[in-house]
Design a protein around this motif. Structure first.
Motif, short mmCIF file in Angstrom:
data_model
loop_
_atom_site.label_atom_id
_atom_site.label_comp_id
_atom_site.label_asym_id
_atom_site.label_seq_id
_atom_site.Cartn_x
_atom_site.Cartn_y
_atom_site.Cartn_z
N ASN A 198 0.82 -1.22 0.00
CA ASN A 198 0.00 0.00 0.00
C ASN A 198 0.85 1.27 0.00
N ASP A 216 -4.87 8.81 2.20
CA ASP A 216 -5.07 7.78 1.17
C ASP A 216 -4.56 8.29 -0.17
N SER A 218 -3.68 7.39 -3.62
CA SER A 218 -3.91 6.30 -4.57
C SER A 218 -3.05 6.47 -5.82
N ALA A 244 0.97 -4.09 -6.71
CA ALA A 244 0.80 -2.65 -6.45
C ALA A 244 1.63 -1.82 -7.42
#
Length: 945
Positions: A198, A216, A218, A244
């Motif tokens: 992540n 967050d 992205s 990822a």
């Protein structure tokens, strides 16, 4: 932002947006490199017209000289982007390219202002880069750097793959440094330290100093923040967070038309538009004997890194050869070579070369600044291994038992899994750079780099899993080599040796385990029996015998069966060719024949009968050889044309040396002409000889004796050509032995004797064929004596005769005893020479080896004449020699004896004997008039006036 006009070409769902520099399919962007886009734009603007290669190059690479293959890379990239519509880009042979279809520019549109971005992006004057500087000179990668630079102008995402330590990061960094002045910003994004996938987007944003807000972050948010900035992203070490990383790169490629990505990963990203470049190892010398060892990049790297640590490190021919061997064993992997060089600087080359089997202990201690996974060779492989799921780890361990690579079928056998599961696992290991594909589409094959294989074998261990895997592959190869154990399929197997040859080291590994104390002896014995003819087909007769001998000690309850019969036959043949006619060899073959009769196996009864005949013929047990020949003729000689030719060969050879020259000639001539060519290679394995070549070689003795001297020499030359074509060492040695000894020495052609004799010695030594080496030594000794060095000749002849006797290979024995006597005569050692002649005469009488008797009588007369004494005895011996030769139809030996008699009488004052003695013999010759002895006879006749 002001309003601008833009151009948009459309065709069947495709859009070529010149303002955004974007190719879209049904509205979705398709990744395409900047140069490739320019080519596509040029073709679209030409409205279907042909654009030449020169025009494209001038448009896309103005002012630069570009090779055709660079243009081809970009054309391929466009076709790949077009996918199922790749045929829209048409090559017009010899002229150029055209884009098919109606690519229309429907309207000139006005672009409105760009919407305000909700993220901050740092805008900086000038170019920005954090690509690290080169720590040292890049060796051996110039071609790769150039090719990757070309790829990046054709594809927007290029991934460098390869195993750990292959140099992906170093290579990618060099490419980025070279491109940065022309591409703009260039950023190095290191993912190796990430443990949480992540964090990929956050790491990328930090590297680019995007200053994004919020928790967050992205992939899409990062892509929007990059926007229209022009840059090259080098994203390093993606494999452990590959999903990822792939998501991040795909988002950037779709949203940011001015960004190109160069990624390094041991596993493919597997995203649209990705082009994969597998980083090859540095080139290594094929062997230490090549002349240009210093031209290989692996050797250059080793020397450069060693000198960096030891400035006075000097090289010479021997040291470079050792370095080449080290580099080859390390597969040309730069990291491993750098470790080895570091150790060589402190421990010395010999220590490194001698301890490569323990490479994971030895090869440690790289640069202090290296990543932890690059500080030892084991750590580099641990990194990849730990990323694998358990099923792929297990498959990798099992595949390590193959030292020579493997097919899918072999991999299935090793793993114990079905085809689908094995193929998927194998494909994944290839994509993760742990397995290398090295076959062809028609014959797919894979292998592990040796360093990966050694590591995986260590992981497999020697316990139950190892034993189970080895038992599986031994059983697999028992089935794989089965065609060599079946008479009906043997010929096809021999003609299609390629697939079997590729498995030779794997077969050795399977047999080594199976016949070891911890292996499966019964399985190993069966495998050795199945593969016995394969070794002979590969010209490895000695190895066939070694495996048969090991297997016979591990029959474990299968004594007396087919397996033992096959192994005894293989061992017997091997002993004949490598050790000679020993009693042990005869006992082994006798046991094999007994088993063949008990098991009612006609094929092996025929094989072993021929082997025992071969034993008798070569040990000059001629009467016994004829018995074996009649045995064969009675039992198998009428089965087919091939058996008939074999029977003629078996009887023709002993009759040759029993001096039945006319009948022997007819039989061998018939055998040579009627030996079926279709099953020739199969029969060589079954009979231990090539009927055609052997018949021709032996028939030279009959041809010389009968006075057909030109035919004898031509037959010798033809037999060598025939034998060379078979590529069987023992067949070739037979032809060389007869040509160099019986033919060349008998016809006084010393030049050919030397040429063929030295080739015989070299070939016999190479393949461990001791009996033929003995013949070669004797040829060498005879030539030395004849050229005025009798002492040297005596030593070589004595050594060769001793080896013949030890091997009981006696077909040449009396002939070279006669040559030995001549050498002793030349050295003035007359009594010793006469003793040798007497021994040769006794041998010939005992063995019915009659064809040499006239020559032995003549040589005895010459020694006595040279010694002086009884003046009548030489005359008697010469006359007896001529009479004996005449009775045998030995015209050449009759003439030779006559020449000696005439010359002896002339030396005693009788100068008018030539016409009376020689003319009746000389007039019966129809050929060979340019040979030394016929020329001598002609001269003697001319002087008899």
């Amino acid at each position: 932002m002001g309003q601008i006009e833009i151009g948009l070409f459309e065709h069947s769902g495709w859009e070529l947006d010149l303002e955004k520099r974007e190719l879209r399919a049904m509205g979705a962007p398709v990744p395409l490199g900047s140069r490739a886009f320019e080519i596509l734009e040029t073709l679209a603007v030409s409205s279907g017209g042909i654009v030449t290669k020169d025009e494209l190059m001038k448009r896309v690479w103005p002012g630069l000289v570009v090779e055709d293959n660079t243009l081809q890379v970009h054309i391929s990239a466009i076709r790949r982007a077009l996918g199922k519509d790749r045929d829209l880009l048409r090559t017009v042979s010899g002229r150029g390219y055209r884009l098919l279809g109606e690519w229309t520019e429907p309207e000139r549109r006005i672009a409105g202002p760009m919407p305000a971005m909700r993220v901050q992006s740092s805008q900086r004057a000038g170019f920005v880069t954090n690509i690290p500087s080169a720590a040292s000179e890049l060796i051996g990668r110039q071609a790769a750097v150039s090719h990757i630079m070309t790829l990046l102008s054709a594809y927007r995402i290029v991934t460098l793959t390869g195993p750990g330590g292959i140099g992906k990061t170093v290579l990618a960094s060099e490419v980025a440094r070279r491109l940065q002045p022309t591409i703009g910003d260039a950023f190095f994004v290191e993912l190796v330290s990430l443990s949480d996938p992540n964090l990929v987007s956050t790491t990328l944003a930090q590297a680019l100093d995007l200053r994004l807000q919020g928790d967050d972050i992205s992939a899409e948010l990062v892509a929007r923040a990059i926007g229209n900035r022009k840059m090259l992203l080098l994203i390093d070490n993606c494999e452990h967070v590959v999903d990822a990383a792939a998501e991040m790169v795909e988002a950037i490629i779709r949203a940011c038309q001015n960004v190109s990505v160069l990624a390094t990963s041991r596993e493919l990203l597997r995203i649209e538009g990705e082009f994969t470049f597998r980083v090859p190892p540095l080139d290594v010398p094929a062997n230490e004997q090549v002349d240009d060892l210093l031209q290989h990049s692996s050797v250059q790297l080793f020397i450069a890194r060693t000198r960096a640590l030891q400035s006075d490190f000097m090289i010479n021919k021997d040291r470079v050869s050792v370095i080449a061997g080290i580099c080859r064993h390390l597969d040309g992997i730069p990291l491993a070579i750098e470790f080895a060089a570091a150790r060589a600087a402190t421990l010395g080359l010999s220590q490194i070369a001698g301890r490569l089997d323990d490479r994971f202990v030895l090869l440690t201690g790289g640069r202090r600044t290296a990543l932890p996974r690059h500080r030892t060779l084991r750590a580099a492989l641990d990194w990849s291994y730990e990323l694998l799921p358990e099923g792929e780890r297990r498959l990798l361990r099992n595949l390590a038992v193959f030292p020579a690579g493997f097919t899918l079928e072999a991999a299935m056998a090793a793993s114990g899994e079905d085809e689908e599961e094995t193929a998927v696992g194998l494909s994944n290991l290839v994509s993760k750079s742990l397995v290398t594909f090295e076959g062809t589409e028609a014959a797919p094959r894979w292998r592990l780099l040796e360093t990966v294989r050694v590591y995986s074998l260590e992981k497999l261990g020697l316990g139950a899993d190892y034993r189970l895997t080895m038992r599986r592959i031994a059983a697999f190869f028992e089935s794989f080599f089965q065609p060599f154990s079946n008479e009906n399929s043997l010929q096809v197997a021999i003609e299609g040796l390629g697939p079997y040859r590729r498995e030779i080291d794997n077969l050795r590994a399977a047999m080594t385990w199976a016949l070891s104390p911890d292996g499966d002896g019964k399985l190993g014995a069966r495998l050795a029996a199945v593969a016995s003819d394969f070794w002979t087909a590969m010209s490895l007769v000695s190895e066939a015998g070694e495996w048969a001998q090991k297997a016979l000690s591990r029959l474990e309850g299968e004594e007396g069966g087919r397996t033992e019969m096959v192994l005894q036959c293989a061992l017997g043949f091997a002993l004949i060719y490598t050790q000679g006619m020993s009693e042990r060899g005869k006992d082994v073959l006798t046991r094999a024949l007994s088993l063949a009769k008990t098991l009612d196996d006609p094929d092996y009864r025929q094989r072993v009968t021929c082997a025992l005949w071969l034993f008798s013929a070569r040990s000059v047990a001629l009467k016994e050889a004829l018995v074996r020949a009649h045995e064969y003729e009675k039992g198998d000689g009428g089965r087919d044309a091939g058996s008939g030719a074999t029977a003629a060969w078996l009887t023709g050879i002993p009759k040759t040396y029993q001096a039945e020259h006319l009948e022997a000639y007819d039989r061998l001539e018939w055998a040579a002409k009627n030996s079926p060519p279709d099953n020739r290679r199969r029969d060589m394995l079954r009979l231990g000889a090539d009927i055609r070549t052997s018949s021709m070689a032996h028939n030279t003795v009959n041809l010389i004796s009968l006075g057909r001297l030109d035919a004898a020499f031509l037959t010798a030359e033809d037999s060598i050509l025939e034998a060379r074509a078979t590529k069987q060492p023992f067949v070739f040695c037979v032809a060389l032995a007869w040509a160099s000894a019986f033919v060349s020495l008998s016809l006084d052609n010393e030049a050919r004797a030397q040429e063929w004799g030295e080739e015989l010695i070299a070939h016999a030594l190479q393949h461990g064929l001791k009996p033929f080496y003995a013949v070669g030594l004797c040829v060498r000794g005879s030539l030395a004596s004849r050229s005025g060095s009798p002492a040297e000749g005596i030593d070589a002849l004595r050594a060769g005769l001793r080896e013949m006797q030890e091997a009981s290979y006696l077909l040449f024995y009396p002939f070279f005893m006669c040559e030995f006597a001549a050498a002793l005569q030349a050295a003035g050692r007359f009594d010793e020479g006469l003793d040798e002649i007497d021994r040769a005469q006794r041998f010939s009488a005992d063995k019915s080896y009659r064809w040499i008797e006239p020559e032995l009588l003549r040589k005895k007369g010459e020694i006595i004449a040279a010694q002086g004494g009884d003046e009548t005895l030489p005359v008697h011996l010469f006359q007896e020699a001529a009479q004996r030769a005449s009775a045998q139809s030995g015209l050449y030996w009759e003439l030779t004896a006559g020449i000696s008699l005439v010359e002896y009488l002339a030396s005693r004052g009788e100068r008018r004997a030539a016409k009376k003695i020689l003319l009746p013999v000389y007039e019966r010759f129809t050929e060979g008039f340019s040979t030394p002895r016929l020329l001598r006879a002609k001269m003697l006749l001319a002087t008899d006036t």
